[in-house]
Design an enzyme around this catalytic site. Sequence first.
Site, PDB file in Angstrom:
ATOM      1  N   HIS A  20       0.822  -1.224   0.000  1.00  0.00           N
ATOM      2  CA  HIS A  20       0.000   0.000   0.000  1.00  0.00           C
ATOM      3  C   HIS A  20       0.851   1.266   0.000  1.00  0.00           C
ATOM      4  O   HIS A  20       0.352   2.336   0.334  1.00  0.00           O
ATOM      5  CB  HIS A  20      -0.960  -0.014   1.196  1.00  0.00           C
ATOM      6  N   CYS A  80       4.343  12.877  -7.367  1.00  0.00           N
ATOM      7  CA  CYS A  80       3.555  13.804  -8.184  1.00  0.00           C
ATOM      8  C   CYS A  80       2.393  13.045  -8.818  1.00  0.00           C
ATOM      9  O   CYS A  80       2.591  12.011  -9.447  1.00  0.00           O
ATOM     10  CB  CYS A  80       4.426  14.439  -9.268  1.00  0.00           C
ATOM     11  N   CYS A 117       3.119  13.651 -13.092  1.00  0.00           N
ATOM     12  CA  CYS A 117       4.237  12.989 -13.806  1.00  0.00           C
ATOM     13  C   CYS A 117       4.770  11.768 -13.050  1.00  0.00           C
ATOM     14  O   CYS A 117       5.626  11.058 -13.555  1.00  0.00           O
ATOM     15  CB  CYS A 117       5.369  13.982 -14.079  1.00  0.00           C
ATOM     16  N   CYS A 140       4.847  19.872  -7.788  1.00  0.00           N
ATOM     17  CA  CYS A 140       5.993  19.170  -8.354  1.00  0.00           C
ATOM     18  C   CYS A 140       6.988  20.165  -8.944  1.00  0.00           C
ATOM     19  O   CYS A 140       6.600  20.995  -9.780  1.00  0.00           O
ATOM     20  CB  CYS A 140       5.470  18.225  -9.432  1.00  0.00           C
ATOM     21  N   CYS A 187       6.913  19.434 -13.050  1.00  0.00           N
ATOM     22  CA  CYS A 187       5.772  19.677 -13.945  1.00  0.00           C
ATOM     23  C   CYS A 187       4.691  20.529 -13.304  1.00  0.00           C
ATOM     24  O   CYS A 187       3.662  20.782 -13.923  1.00  0.00           O
ATOM     25  CB  CYS A 187       5.184  18.341 -14.394  1.00  0.00           C
ATOM     26  N   THR A 198      -3.649  -8.551  10.814  1.00  0.00           N
ATOM     27  CA  THR A 198      -4.477  -7.974   9.743  1.00  0.00           C
ATOM     28  C   THR A 198      -5.890  -8.535   9.817  1.00  0.00           C
ATOM     29  O   THR A 198      -6.066  -9.730  10.081  1.00  0.00           O
ATOM     30  CB  THR A 198      -3.862  -8.200   8.342  1.00  0.00           C
TER      31      THR A 198
HETATM   32  P1  OAD Z   1      -7.154  -3.399  10.383  1.00  0.00           P
HETATM   33  O1  OAD Z   1      -7.268  -2.202  11.255  1.00  0.00           O
HETATM   34  O2  OAD Z   1      -8.280  -3.700   9.468  1.00  0.00           O
HETATM   35  O3  OAD Z   1      -6.914  -4.692  11.262  1.00  0.00           O
HETATM   36  C1  OAD Z   1      -5.952  -4.733  12.276  1.00  0.00           C
HETATM   37  C2  OAD Z   1      -5.952  -6.146  12.839  1.00  0.00           C
HETATM   38  O4  OAD Z   1      -4.921  -6.210  13.802  1.00  0.00           O
HETATM   39  C3  OAD Z   1      -7.249  -6.543  13.533  1.00  0.00           C
HETATM   40  O5  OAD Z   1      -7.663  -7.823  13.051  1.00  0.00           O
HETATM   41  C4  OAD Z   1      -6.866  -6.624  15.011  1.00  0.00           C
HETATM   42  O6  OAD Z   1      -7.567  -7.647  15.709  1.00  0.00           O
HETATM   43  C5  OAD Z   1      -5.386  -6.945  14.922  1.00  0.00           C
HETATM   44  N1  OAD Z   1      -4.573  -6.487  16.068  1.00  0.00           N
HETATM   45  C6  OAD Z   1      -4.781  -5.418  16.879  1.00  0.00           C
HETATM   46  N2  OAD Z   1      -3.803  -5.320  17.792  1.00  0.00           N
HETATM   47  C7  OAD Z   1      -2.941  -6.349  17.542  1.00  0.00           C
HETATM   48  C8  OAD Z   1      -1.717  -6.782  18.142  1.00  0.00           C
HETATM   49  N3  OAD Z   1      -1.170  -6.133  19.163  1.00  0.00           N
HETATM   50  N4  OAD Z   1      -1.113  -7.887  17.626  1.00  0.00           N
HETATM   51  C9  OAD Z   1      -1.646  -8.551  16.573  1.00  0.00           C
HETATM   52  N5  OAD Z   1      -2.805  -8.188  15.982  1.00  0.00           N
HETATM   53  C10 OAD Z   1      -3.433  -7.097  16.443  1.00  0.00           C
HETATM   54  O7  OAD Z   1      -5.774  -3.245   9.588  1.00  0.00           O
HETATM   55  P2  OAD Z   1      -5.314  -3.967   8.238  1.00  0.00           P
HETATM   56  O8  OAD Z   1      -5.813  -5.358   8.169  1.00  0.00           O
HETATM   57  O9  OAD Z   1      -3.860  -3.734   8.110  1.00  0.00           O
HETATM   58  O10 OAD Z   1      -5.531   0.227   3.506  1.00  0.00           O
HETATM   59  O11 OAD Z   1      -6.081  -3.093   7.167  1.00  0.00           O
HETATM   60  C11 OAD Z   1      -5.885  -3.344   5.813  1.00  0.00           C
HETATM   61  C12 OAD Z   1      -5.967  -2.068   5.042  1.00  0.00           C
HETATM   62  O12 OAD Z   1      -7.202  -1.392   5.321  1.00  0.00           O
HETATM   63  C13 OAD Z   1      -4.907  -1.027   5.412  1.00  0.00           C
HETATM   64  O13 OAD Z   1      -3.677  -1.244   4.794  1.00  0.00           O
HETATM   65  C14 OAD Z   1      -5.548   0.234   4.945  1.00  0.00           C
HETATM   66  C15 OAD Z   1      -6.924   0.027   5.496  1.00  0.00           C
HETATM   67  O14 OAD Z   1      -7.954   0.725   4.894  1.00  0.00           O
HETATM   68  C16 OAD Z   1      -5.401   1.361   2.812  1.00  0.00           C
HETATM   69  O15 OAD Z   1      -5.304   2.445   3.356  1.00  0.00           O
HETATM   70  C17 OAD Z   1      -5.370   1.158   1.341  1.00  0.00           C
END
Ligand code: OAD
Length: 255
Positions: A124, A132, A135, A153, A156, A194
């Site tokens: 991400h 920019c 460009c 930029c 450009c 995640t």
């Molecule tokens: P989330 O905020 O969706 O999920 C975080 C996860 O971490 C949850 O499942 C929690 O239970 C877990 N968690 C919290 N504390 C923890 C700890 N101490 N140890 C282990 N796990 C823990 O975050 P992401 O899955 O990273 O995208 O979100 C994915 C994407 O959604 C991000 O990259 C972002 C967001 O919108 C963009 O901005 C494009």
Amino acid sequence: MSSTEFTEINSLSLSQEQLQRVVVLTGAGISAESGVPTFRGETGLWRQFRPEDLATPEAFADQPVVVWEWYLHRRNLIAQVLPNPGHHALVELERMLGDSFTLVTQNVDGLHRRAGSQNPIELHGNIFVNRCGRCQDHWADDALDFSKLPPHCPTCAGEVRPGVVWFGESLPAAAIDQAYSKSQRATLFISIGTSTVVHPAAGLPLLAMESGAYLIEINPEETPISRLSDCVIREKSATTLPLLVKKLQSLKNGN
Ligand code: OAD
């Protein structure tokens, strides 16, 4: 496949062959204990802010100043925190496994690199990168004038934006291609901190599993992949990862 729940890492049963190609996927949870807010959950950023107001190309076109202020605020916060033992344990794992190890992250906070990870695949983007929008050139902070947002930029005069992926945008092609091909060939896949709901990253553990990888999830909360995982560790990553890496080290050494 039935799910097996462990809280005791020592009872994890893996073979040395499963260390041949290890892929780790991280999300916001790995940085939670450093003090970086996650996106979902009770204290998550998306509980306080609407992603469509701050993290889409349309939001940037409508209100570039507001979007930049939000990203600069997050940059400041991240610049003040430190990588935690979870990030450091993954550096240790990379040292131990060398080319057999791939780190894929959805995080834009750069904490894996600051901990010492050599080559994280940043799906991400990175919040400290300036790009920019016209460009596509990248600029260091000191090449830009942030006194009037958005910065422009120097080549450009296009509007410069944070170098992250927003909703509705494609992921950097090289990054996602590499993540797919490594996941497809993984013998062990570890999904850490995640919620596994944002695609295409959320598809990587499944791809690995379908290709025969052993799947470990580290997350205090249930996610869509918990049920499919071979092993679920319901712990915080900063506590668990150092223990897991120690376990993998003794497996590698044949103990
Ligand atoms: P989330 O905020 O969706 O999920 C975080 C996860 O971490 C949850 O499942 C929690 O239970 C877990 N968690 C919290 N504390 C923890 C700890 N101490 N140890 C282990 N796990 C823990 O975050 P992401 O899955 O990273 O995208 O979100 C994915 C994407 O959604 C991000 O990259 C972002 C967001 O919108 C963009 O901005 C494009």
